[in-house]
Design an enzyme around this catalytic site. Structure first.
Site, short mmCIF file in Angstrom:
data_model
loop_
_atom_site.label_atom_id
_atom_site.label_comp_id
_atom_site.label_asym_id
_atom_site.label_seq_id
_atom_site.Cartn_x
_atom_site.Cartn_y
_atom_site.Cartn_z
CB SER A 1 54.22 1.34 174.14
OG SER A 1 54.73 1.37 174.76
CD GLU B 1 62.24 1.52 167.84
OE1 GLU B 1 61.03 0.58 168.29
OE2 GLU B 1 62.74 1.02 168.16
CD GLU C 1 65.93 -0.51 174.73
OE1 GLU C 1 66.51 -0.98 175.02
OE2 GLU C 1 65.32 -0.24 175.27
CE LYS D 1 62.85 -3.58 173.90
NZ LYS D 1 63.01 -2.24 173.96
CG HIS E 1 66.53 0.10 170.14
ND1 HIS E 1 66.85 0.46 171.33
CD2 HIS E 1 65.18 -0.77 170.00
CE1 HIS E 1 65.22 0.17 171.93
NE2 HIS E 1 64.71 -0.29 170.58
N GLY F 1 58.90 0.95 175.97
CA GLY F 1 58.89 -0.04 176.87
C GLY F 1 57.97 0.92 178.11
N GLY G 1 58.73 -5.54 173.99
CA GLY G 1 57.61 -6.14 175.02
C GLY G 1 56.76 -7.13 174.65
CG ASN H 1 64.64 -4.87 169.91
OD1 ASN H 1 64.85 -6.49 170.62
ND2 ASN H 1 64.79 -3.93 170.35
C1 PEP Z 1 61.77 -1.62 171.24
O1 PEP Z 1 62.52 -1.10 172.34
O2 PEP Z 1 62.03 -0.87 169.90
C2 PEP Z 1 60.52 -1.60 171.33
C3 PEP Z 1 58.85 -1.22 170.19
O3 PEP Z 1 60.22 -1.69 172.30
P1 PEP Z 1 58.48 -1.66 173.05
O4 PEP Z 1 57.32 -2.53 172.02
O5 PEP Z 1 58.23 -2.48 174.53
O6 PEP Z 1 57.68 -0.50 173.31
#
Ligand code: PEP
Length: 251
Positions: free
Chosen positions: A210, A164, A94, A8, A92, A170, A232, A6
């Site tokens: 993460s 998630e 966000e 973003k 998601h 993040g 990330g 992703n």
């Molecule tokens: C995400 O936003 O779907 C995600 C898993 O982000 P990160 O790997 O940065 O935690």
């Protein structure tokens, strides 16, 4: 197993092209693992061209339910399909947090995606506050059951779920493999209840939050962890590829 990146709101045209090329060459030919990248909408077309002939699939990060119409600024499932997308991330955290997407809205989007033969990557997960109150499983159950209400799935390849935990996205803080497996098993039980054991047992349930090359192997080795949704680390082709390779070893 599916490993999906992703990206973003992080790439412009040259960097998206470059990242797509780097992902293809670092990932190489995959064994038993599906790989997808989800760039920003403005880079969908360019990344689609870059991915041509490779085994990396294309996904989008969001869409609106419906087909066509007067919805300024939005795109629909048929549009994403026509642009070469196979997947779309829906619900998601966000989007839920910043754009006030409710479980009902997520449900409408999933119905629309499935009707257009786009595979939704349906995100669920609890905040830290909810986990600390001991209500994580209740919340995820509510998110999932509402999101999948009246969603007709006929085979496991039509749907992907991503667990998630919001506190892990993040933040550099990851769910332990036991925490992930516990929630994935609860999600698995709901999928079996909704779609029967033949289909429900095979739907990929990704972990997201993460995930990185250092923790991927352990998370992916757990029974119901069927891949990763990577934020990330998906912006660095070598890290993303290392997660893909960890998934290959876990299959
Ligand atoms: C995400 O936003 O779907 C995600 C898993 O982000 P990160 O790997 O940065 O935690």
């Amino acid at each position: 197993m599916l490993i999906a990146g992703n990206w973003k709101m992080n790439t412009d045209l040259p960097t998206a092209r470059q990242l797509a090329r780097a992902v293809i060459s670092s990932v190489g030919k995959t064994r038993n693992v599906l790989v997808a990248v989800c760039p920003p909408l403005t880079n969908i077309d360019a990344v689609f061209s870059e991915l041509h002939g490779s085994s990396v699939q294309l996904g989008a990060q969001n869409m609106l339910a419906g087909e066509f119409g007067a919805y300024t600024g939005e795109v629909s499932a048929p549009m994403l399909r026509a642009a070469g997308c196979r997947y779309v991330i829906l619900g998601h955290s966000e989007r839920r947090q910043y754009f006030h997407e409710t479980n009902q809205i997520v449900n409408q989007k999933i119905q629309s995606a499935v009707a257009s033969k786009l595979i939704p990557i349906v995100c669920v997960g609890e905040s830290l506050e909810v986990r600390e109150a001991g209500k994580a499983q209740d919340l995820v159950t509510e998110q999932l059951r509402t999101a999948l209400d009246d969603v007709p799935i006929h085979s496991d390849v039509e749907l992907v779920i991503a667990y998630e935990p919001v506190w892990a996205i993040g933040t550099g803080r990851t769910a332990t493999p036991d925490q992930a497996q516990e929630m994935h098993a609860a999600i698995r039980a709901i999928l079996v209840d909704l779609y029967g054991s033949e289909t429900g047992r095979k739907v990929d349930i990704l972990y997201g939050g993460s995930m990185n090359p250092g923790n991927a192997a352990e998370l992916l080795s757990r029974e119901d962890v069927g891949g990763g949704l990577i934020g990330g680390a998906s912006l660095k082709a070598e890290e993303f590829a290392a997660i893909v390779h960890a998934a290959e070893n876990a299959v």
